[in-house]
Write a protein that holds these residues in place. Structure first.
Motif, short mmCIF file in Angstrom:
data_model
loop_
_atom_site.label_atom_id
_atom_site.label_comp_id
_atom_site.label_asym_id
_atom_site.label_seq_id
_atom_site.Cartn_x
_atom_site.Cartn_y
_atom_site.Cartn_z
N ALA A 62 0.80 -1.23 0.00
CA ALA A 62 0.00 0.00 0.00
C ALA A 62 0.83 1.28 0.00
O ALA A 62 0.42 2.27 -0.61
CB ALA A 62 -0.96 -0.01 1.19
N GLU A 63 1.99 1.27 0.65
CA GLU A 63 2.78 2.50 0.68
C GLU A 63 3.18 2.93 -0.74
O GLU A 63 3.41 4.09 -0.99
CB GLU A 63 4.04 2.32 1.54
CG GLU A 63 3.73 2.44 3.02
CD GLU A 63 4.97 2.31 3.89
OE1 GLU A 63 6.10 2.46 3.36
OE2 GLU A 63 4.79 2.04 5.09
N GLU A 64 3.25 1.97 -1.62
CA GLU A 64 3.54 2.32 -3.02
C GLU A 64 2.25 2.48 -3.81
O GLU A 64 2.11 3.40 -4.60
CB GLU A 64 4.37 1.21 -3.68
CG GLU A 64 5.78 1.12 -3.13
CD GLU A 64 6.46 -0.16 -3.59
OE1 GLU A 64 6.08 -0.72 -4.64
OE2 GLU A 64 7.38 -0.60 -2.88
N THR A 65 1.29 1.56 -3.60
CA THR A 65 0.13 1.56 -4.50
C THR A 65 -0.88 2.66 -4.16
O THR A 65 -1.73 2.98 -4.98
CB THR A 65 -0.59 0.20 -4.46
OG1 THR A 65 -0.96 -0.08 -3.11
CG2 THR A 65 0.29 -0.90 -4.99
N SER A 70 4.22 4.96 -11.55
CA SER A 70 4.49 4.90 -12.99
C SER A 70 3.18 4.94 -13.79
O SER A 70 2.22 4.25 -13.44
CB SER A 70 5.22 3.58 -13.31
OG SER A 70 5.12 3.33 -14.70
N PRO A 71 3.15 5.73 -14.86
CA PRO A 71 1.93 5.74 -15.69
C PRO A 71 1.66 4.40 -16.36
O PRO A 71 0.54 4.14 -16.79
CB PRO A 71 2.22 6.84 -16.72
CG PRO A 71 3.69 7.03 -16.71
CD PRO A 71 4.18 6.65 -15.35
N TYR A 72 2.66 3.54 -16.44
CA TYR A 72 2.44 2.22 -17.07
C TYR A 72 1.68 1.26 -16.14
O TYR A 72 1.09 0.29 -16.60
CB TYR A 72 3.78 1.58 -17.45
CG TYR A 72 4.46 2.31 -18.59
CD1 TYR A 72 4.16 1.99 -19.91
CD2 TYR A 72 5.37 3.32 -18.35
CE1 TYR A 72 4.76 2.67 -20.97
CE2 TYR A 72 5.98 4.01 -19.40
CZ TYR A 72 5.67 3.67 -20.71
OH TYR A 72 6.24 4.35 -21.75
N PHE A 77 2.56 -5.55 -10.53
CA PHE A 77 1.35 -6.00 -11.23
C PHE A 77 1.69 -6.38 -12.67
O PHE A 77 1.27 -7.43 -13.17
CB PHE A 77 0.27 -4.91 -11.20
CG PHE A 77 -0.87 -5.20 -12.16
CD1 PHE A 77 -1.78 -6.21 -11.88
CD2 PHE A 77 -1.00 -4.49 -13.35
CE1 PHE A 77 -2.81 -6.50 -12.78
CE2 PHE A 77 -2.03 -4.77 -14.24
CZ PHE A 77 -2.94 -5.78 -13.95
N LEU A 78 2.47 -5.53 -13.33
CA LEU A 78 2.81 -5.79 -14.74
C LEU A 78 3.60 -7.10 -14.88
O LEU A 78 3.40 -7.86 -15.84
CB LEU A 78 3.58 -4.61 -15.33
CG LEU A 78 2.80 -3.28 -15.39
CD1 LEU A 78 3.69 -2.15 -15.91
CD2 LEU A 78 1.55 -3.40 -16.25
N VAL A 276 -5.11 2.57 -12.30
CA VAL A 276 -5.49 1.38 -11.52
C VAL A 276 -4.33 0.85 -10.66
O VAL A 276 -4.29 -0.35 -10.34
CB VAL A 276 -6.05 0.25 -12.44
CG1 VAL A 276 -7.36 0.65 -13.05
CG2 VAL A 276 -5.05 -0.15 -13.53
N THR A 277 -3.43 1.74 -10.25
CA THR A 277 -2.26 1.30 -9.49
C THR A 277 -2.68 0.50 -8.25
O THR A 277 -2.15 -0.58 -7.97
CB THR A 277 -1.42 2.52 -9.05
OG1 THR A 277 -1.13 3.28 -10.21
CG2 THR A 277 -0.12 2.09 -8.39
N PHE A 278 -3.66 1.00 -7.53
CA PHE A 278 -4.09 0.32 -6.31
C PHE A 278 -4.96 -0.91 -6.63
O PHE A 278 -4.68 -2.02 -6.20
CB PHE A 278 -4.85 1.29 -5.39
CG PHE A 278 -5.27 0.67 -4.09
CD1 PHE A 278 -4.33 0.43 -3.09
CD2 PHE A 278 -6.59 0.32 -3.85
CE1 PHE A 278 -4.70 -0.15 -1.88
CE2 PHE A 278 -6.97 -0.26 -2.66
CZ PHE A 278 -6.02 -0.49 -1.67
#
Ligand SMILES: Cc1ncc(COP(=O)(O)O)c(C=O)c1O
Length: 344
Positions: A62-65, A70-72, A77-78, A276-278
């Motif tokens: 969560a601290e990142e998401t 990144s816009p990608y 997840f990728l 949709v990062t999170f």
């Protein structure tokens, strides 16, 4: 090659006004064919439990998401998406060829928004997904239709259009289990379309929302695999909407970096990072654990059984049916009134 003009559509959605009329008149046994939505029974069972577990597993990030990123999309997840897709496609998928989106509709909108301008021509299969025109119309593009045939787009008609106008910038295609005809574009036409794209300088936006919904083993790969990395022309669009549920609104675009990078410059990505990062990280464990692949196998078998039943019933009504090998849509020939009266 026979064109698919003049046929009626019967999807797990609509296009048959008589059916809607019957439904309004209270004929409860008449199913609602107006929408291409998954049946609620395919969204319950173990699925919410598996998603809850996966959501929990995503929370430590969560601290990142929960931050801009990144816009990608989130790299973890990728990475997981690339693993899942390469297993499903039986082909390598590099994370750097992926960009996360809020579903296929956003993916198509984004590709067209980033790569075309007002006055350019966008070509659609005729017929096509009934919401698709808005992706190009919203950009002020001119819309043209090219006939759908039993093996995909009429490439001769497409080439004539390219030559006569000189302004074809995008071809939007649904190359597998097409909405609404159920047609899968043949290998020859896939190669032909990408060759035309190179010759006439247009991009192919391939909406592959039904790529993984196969009722029998399929060798058909996304159109991305027909592209030339040295001169890329194809953006392949995927979504979890039909694999998990459309309320999730998580999808992706697969393309070579030269075509992907302009998508990250579109205002709402450039300003806020990926959309949709999170939420996408709630799917990481679902993919990594193999649970999504199991769910997908169940879904394909379930949808295949429903499709076979629908086609059998339609044939009993002496309706000419083009039985699809996957996806959501059954294309039929006949008059809607007779279909509407059938004991489905
Ligand atoms: C061809 C096609 N593209 C896109 C969508 C919508 O996908 P999403 O919910 O991922 O935006 C649909 C839904 O019916 C569809 O048939």
């Amino acid at each position: 090659m026979r064109a698919l003009r003049g046929l009626h559509l019967l999807r797990s959605g609509g296009g048959v006004p008589e059916l809607r009329g019957a439904a309004r008149r209270g004929m409860a046994q008449v199913p609602d064919f107006a929408r291409g939505w998954p049946h609620p029974s395919l969204l319950g069972g173990q699925l919410p439990k598996m998603l809850a577990e996966s959501f929990q597993q995503g929370l430590p990030y969560a601290e990142e998401t929960l931050n801009y990123g990144s816009p990608y999309g989130h790299p973890k997840f990728l990475e997981s998406l690339a693993g899942f897709l390469s297993q499903q496609y039986g082909a390598p998928v590099a994370p750097e060829t992926l960009l996360a989106t809020s579903g296929a509709s956003m993916g198509a909108d984004l590709c067209i928004r980033a790569h075309a301008k007002a006055g350019d021509i966008c070509v659609f299969e005729e017929p096509t997904y009934y919401h698709a025109h808005s992706f190009a119309r919203d950009q002020g593009m001119e819309l043209k239709g090219v006939l759908m045939q039993e093996d995909g787009l009429d490439l001769k008609e497409l080439e004539e259009l390219c030559v006569s106008t000189g302004r074809v910038r995008v071809v939007y295609t649904i190359p597998i289990h097409q909405n609404p005809t159920g047609v899968t574009t043949s290998e020859a036409k896939r190669q032909g379309l990408v060759a035309l794209a190179r010759r006439h300088g247009f991009l192919v936006v391939a909406d592959e929302a039904y790529q993984m919904l196969n009722f029998e083993p399929s060798q058909v790969k996304p159109l991305f695999y027909h592209d030339d990395p040295a001169e890329p022309r194809v953006l392949s669009i995927g979504t979890f909407s039909k694999l998990i549920g459309p309320g999730l609104k998580v999808g992706w675009v697969q393309a070579h970096r030269q075509l992907l990078q302009p998508l990250t410059k579109v205002g709402y990505f450039a300003s806020g990072g990926n959309t949709v990062t999170f939420s996408s990280m709630a799917l990481k464990h679902f993919m990594d654990s193999g649970q999504l692949s199991q769910h997908l196998a169940f879904l394909c078998s379930e949808l295949g059984a429903r499709c076979r039943l629908l086609c059998t019933r339609l044939r009993e009504l002496r309706v000419e049916v083009q039985e699809p090998k996957g996806g959501y849509f059954v294309w039929v020939k006949g008059d809607g009134t007779r279909i509407g009266r059938g004991p489905l």
